[in-house]
Design a protein around this motif. Structure first.
Motif, PDB file in Angstrom:
ATOM      1  N   LYS A  11       0.863  -1.175   0.000  1.00  0.00           N
ATOM      2  CA  LYS A  11       0.000   0.000   0.000  1.00  0.00           C
ATOM      3  C   LYS A  11       0.908   1.237   0.000  1.00  0.00           C
ATOM      4  O   LYS A  11       1.863   1.302   0.764  1.00  0.00           O
ATOM      5  CB  LYS A  11      -0.867  -0.031   1.256  1.00  0.00           C
ATOM      6  CG  LYS A  11      -1.863   1.089   1.345  1.00  0.00           C
ATOM      7  CD  LYS A  11      -2.701   0.942   2.596  1.00  0.00           C
ATOM      8  CE  LYS A  11      -3.630   2.123   2.729  1.00  0.00           C
ATOM      9  NZ  LYS A  11      -4.376   2.083   3.973  1.00  0.00           N
ATOM     10  N   PRO A  12       0.610   2.211  -0.864  1.00  0.00           N
ATOM     11  CA  PRO A  12       1.481   3.384  -0.896  1.00  0.00           C
ATOM     12  C   PRO A  12       1.457   4.145   0.426  1.00  0.00           C
ATOM     13  O   PRO A  12       0.441   4.197   1.110  1.00  0.00           O
ATOM     14  CB  PRO A  12       0.914   4.235  -2.038  1.00  0.00           C
ATOM     15  CG  PRO A  12      -0.421   3.677  -2.355  1.00  0.00           C
ATOM     16  CD  PRO A  12      -0.482   2.288  -1.796  1.00  0.00           C
ATOM     17  N   VAL A  13       2.587   4.723   0.760  1.00  0.00           N
ATOM     18  CA  VAL A  13       2.695   5.513   1.981  1.00  0.00           C
ATOM     19  C   VAL A  13       2.009   6.843   1.731  1.00  0.00           C
ATOM     20  O   VAL A  13       2.210   7.474   0.700  1.00  0.00           O
ATOM     21  CB  VAL A  13       4.182   5.734   2.348  1.00  0.00           C
ATOM     22  CG1 VAL A  13       4.305   6.654   3.537  1.00  0.00           C
ATOM     23  CG2 VAL A  13       4.853   4.408   2.611  1.00  0.00           C
ATOM     24  N   GLY A  48      -2.272  12.918  -4.608  1.00  0.00           N
ATOM     25  CA  GLY A  48      -1.492  11.725  -4.919  1.00  0.00           C
ATOM     26  C   GLY A  48      -1.270  11.509  -6.405  1.00  0.00           C
ATOM     27  O   GLY A  48      -0.731  10.483  -6.809  1.00  0.00           O
ATOM     28  N   LYS A  49      -1.668  12.475  -7.234  1.00  0.00           N
ATOM     29  CA  LYS A  49      -1.445  12.343  -8.683  1.00  0.00           C
ATOM     30  C   LYS A  49       0.026  12.480  -9.029  1.00  0.00           C
ATOM     31  O   LYS A  49       0.477  11.974 -10.040  1.00  0.00           O
ATOM     32  CB  LYS A  49      -2.274  13.376  -9.440  1.00  0.00           C
ATOM     33  CG  LYS A  49      -3.746  13.071  -9.383  1.00  0.00           C
ATOM     34  CD  LYS A  49      -4.566  14.062 -10.164  1.00  0.00           C
ATOM     35  CE  LYS A  49      -6.033  13.662 -10.071  1.00  0.00           C
ATOM     36  NZ  LYS A  49      -6.914  14.771 -10.335  1.00  0.00           N
ATOM     37  N   ARG A  50       0.762  13.188  -8.190  1.00  0.00           N
ATOM     38  CA  ARG A  50       2.216  13.303  -8.331  1.00  0.00           C
ATOM     39  C   ARG A  50       2.830  13.136  -6.959  1.00  0.00           C
ATOM     40  O   ARG A  50       2.207  13.432  -5.946  1.00  0.00           O
ATOM     41  CB  ARG A  50       2.601  14.663  -8.910  1.00  0.00           C
ATOM     42  CG  ARG A  50       2.105  14.823 -10.335  1.00  0.00           C
ATOM     43  CD  ARG A  50       2.753  15.952 -11.041  1.00  0.00           C
ATOM     44  NE  ARG A  50       4.176  15.682 -11.243  1.00  0.00           N
ATOM     45  CZ  ARG A  50       5.056  16.616 -11.555  1.00  0.00           C
ATOM     46  NH1 ARG A  50       4.697  17.862 -11.671  1.00  0.00           N
ATOM     47  NH2 ARG A  50       6.321  16.305 -11.730  1.00  0.00           N
ATOM     48  N   LYS A  51       4.052  12.682  -6.933  1.00  0.00           N
ATOM     49  CA  LYS A  51       4.769  12.494  -5.669  1.00  0.00           C
ATOM     50  C   LYS A  51       5.933  13.483  -5.604  1.00  0.00           C
ATOM     51  O   LYS A  51       6.754  13.508  -6.518  1.00  0.00           O
ATOM     52  CB  LYS A  51       5.329  11.074  -5.574  1.00  0.00           C
ATOM     53  CG  LYS A  51       4.283   9.995  -5.712  1.00  0.00           C
ATOM     54  CD  LYS A  51       3.701   9.652  -4.394  1.00  0.00           C
ATOM     55  CE  LYS A  51       2.790   8.446  -4.522  1.00  0.00           C
ATOM     56  NZ  LYS A  51       1.520   8.658  -3.923  1.00  0.00           N
ATOM     57  N   VAL A  69       9.570  13.632   8.878  1.00  0.00           N
ATOM     58  CA  VAL A  69       8.827  12.432   9.278  1.00  0.00           C
ATOM     59  C   VAL A  69       7.379  12.764   9.656  1.00  0.00           C
ATOM     60  O   VAL A  69       6.484  11.936   9.516  1.00  0.00           O
ATOM     61  CB  VAL A  69       9.568  11.685  10.412  1.00  0.00           C
ATOM     62  CG1 VAL A  69       9.548  12.468  11.707  1.00  0.00           C
ATOM     63  CG2 VAL A  69       8.998  10.303  10.608  1.00  0.00           C
ATOM     64  N   ASP A  70       7.137  13.991  10.105  1.00  0.00           N
ATOM     65  CA  ASP A  70       5.783  14.377  10.496  1.00  0.00           C
ATOM     66  C   ASP A  70       4.815  14.399   9.317  1.00  0.00           C
ATOM     67  O   ASP A  70       3.602  14.276   9.514  1.00  0.00           O
ATOM     68  CB  ASP A  70       5.788  15.745  11.187  1.00  0.00           C
ATOM     69  CG  ASP A  70       6.454  15.713  12.550  1.00  0.00           C
ATOM     70  OD1 ASP A  70       6.433  14.651  13.196  1.00  0.00           O
ATOM     71  OD2 ASP A  70       7.008  16.744  12.961  1.00  0.00           O
ATOM     72  N   LEU A  71       5.306  14.555   8.105  1.00  0.00           N
ATOM     73  CA  LEU A  71       4.421  14.547   6.932  1.00  0.00           C
ATOM     74  C   LEU A  71       3.686  13.218   6.777  1.00  0.00           C
ATOM     75  O   LEU A  71       2.673  13.137   6.105  1.00  0.00           O
ATOM     76  CB  LEU A  71       5.215  14.835   5.653  1.00  0.00           C
ATOM     77  CG  LEU A  71       5.635  16.270   5.416  1.00  0.00           C
ATOM     78  CD1 LEU A  71       6.569  16.361   4.207  1.00  0.00           C
ATOM     79  CD2 LEU A  71       4.422  17.165   5.211  1.00  0.00           C
ATOM     80  N   TYR A  72       4.209  12.166   7.421  1.00  0.00           N
ATOM     81  CA  TYR A  72       3.630  10.835   7.297  1.00  0.00           C
ATOM     82  C   TYR A  72       2.607  10.520   8.390  1.00  0.00           C
ATOM     83  O   TYR A  72       2.139   9.391   8.487  1.00  0.00           O
ATOM     84  CB  TYR A  72       4.741   9.773   7.293  1.00  0.00           C
ATOM     85  CG  TYR A  72       5.638   9.910   6.094  1.00  0.00           C
ATOM     86  CD1 TYR A  72       5.283   9.352   4.878  1.00  0.00           C
ATOM     87  CD2 TYR A  72       6.824  10.623   6.178  1.00  0.00           C
ATOM     88  CE1 TYR A  72       6.108   9.497   3.769  1.00  0.00           C
ATOM     89  CE2 TYR A  72       7.653  10.775   5.065  1.00  0.00           C
ATOM     90  CZ  TYR A  72       7.282  10.213   3.870  1.00  0.00           C
ATOM     91  OH  TYR A  72       8.084  10.360   2.764  1.00  0.00           O
ATOM     92  N   ARG A  73       2.274  11.517   9.205  1.00  0.00           N
ATOM     93  CA  ARG A  73       1.235  11.326  10.231  1.00  0.00           C
ATOM     94  C   ARG A  73       0.293  12.522  10.192  1.00  0.00           C
ATOM     95  O   ARG A  73       0.665  13.607   9.774  1.00  0.00           O
ATOM     96  CB  ARG A  73       1.840  11.164  11.622  1.00  0.00           C
ATOM     97  CG  ARG A  73       2.506  12.414  12.149  1.00  0.00           C
ATOM     98  CD  ARG A  73       2.941  12.271  13.613  1.00  0.00           C
ATOM     99  NE  ARG A  73       3.622  13.469  14.051  1.00  0.00           N
ATOM    100  CZ  ARG A  73       3.016  14.568  14.499  1.00  0.00           C
ATOM    101  NH1 ARG A  73       1.711  14.599  14.587  1.00  0.00           N
ATOM    102  NH2 ARG A  73       3.707  15.630  14.855  1.00  0.00           N
ATOM    103  N   HIS A  74      -0.923  12.293  10.618  1.00  0.00           N
ATOM    104  CA  HIS A  74      -1.922  13.360  10.682  1.00  0.00           C
ATOM    105  C   HIS A  74      -1.498  14.357  11.759  1.00  0.00           C
ATOM    106  O   HIS A  74      -0.984  13.948  12.813  1.00  0.00           O
ATOM    107  CB  HIS A  74      -3.298  12.773  11.006  1.00  0.00           C
ATOM    108  CG  HIS A  74      -4.413  13.724  10.795  1.00  0.00           C
ATOM    109  ND1 HIS A  74      -4.708  14.727  11.689  1.00  0.00           N
ATOM    110  CD2 HIS A  74      -5.285  13.854   9.768  1.00  0.00           C
ATOM    111  CE1 HIS A  74      -5.727  15.423  11.239  1.00  0.00           C
ATOM    112  NE2 HIS A  74      -6.107  14.914  10.077  1.00  0.00           N
TER     113      HIS A  74
END
Length: 106
Positions: A11-13, A48-51, A69-74
């Protein structure tokens, strides 16, 4: 005997870019201006159309005043640091062992 589990792509991050941007009271255009890009590009990152590449993610985090790292959590979810702040050393050590084991299982 049952079928073995299906092995497929992970599953994409997810990046919580829109949530962090909103939490800072910024529009897509304001974030785009600070990153010297377009609001269309910011929109594509958020949908999510571009990364964004790693350098862009670092710039986004800097503009938002957060760690990469905070970008990966709400933004409403506390960080591991916040959860462990003030915890006994044994609890912190145990958390580190669990996280290390989880990272090794990838």
């Amino acid at each position: 005997m049952g079928m073995p589990p299906r092995i497929g792509p992970r599953k994409p991050v997810r990046l919580f870019l829109a949530e962090w941007r909103d939490s800072r009271g910024l529009t897509q255009q304001q974030l785009a201006d600070r990153l010297e890009t377009s609001d269309v590009t910011v929109s594509r990152w958020e949908t999510g159309k571009r990364k964004p590449d790693d350098d862009v993610k670092a710039a986004i985090a800097w503009v938002l005043g957060i760690e990469l790292v905070d970008l990966y959590r709400h933004p409403n979810q506390p960080s591991a640091d916040a959860l462990l702040r003030g915890a006994p050393a044994e609890t912190v050590d145990q958390a580190i062992r669990v996280i290390t084991a989880m990272r090794g299982a990838r």
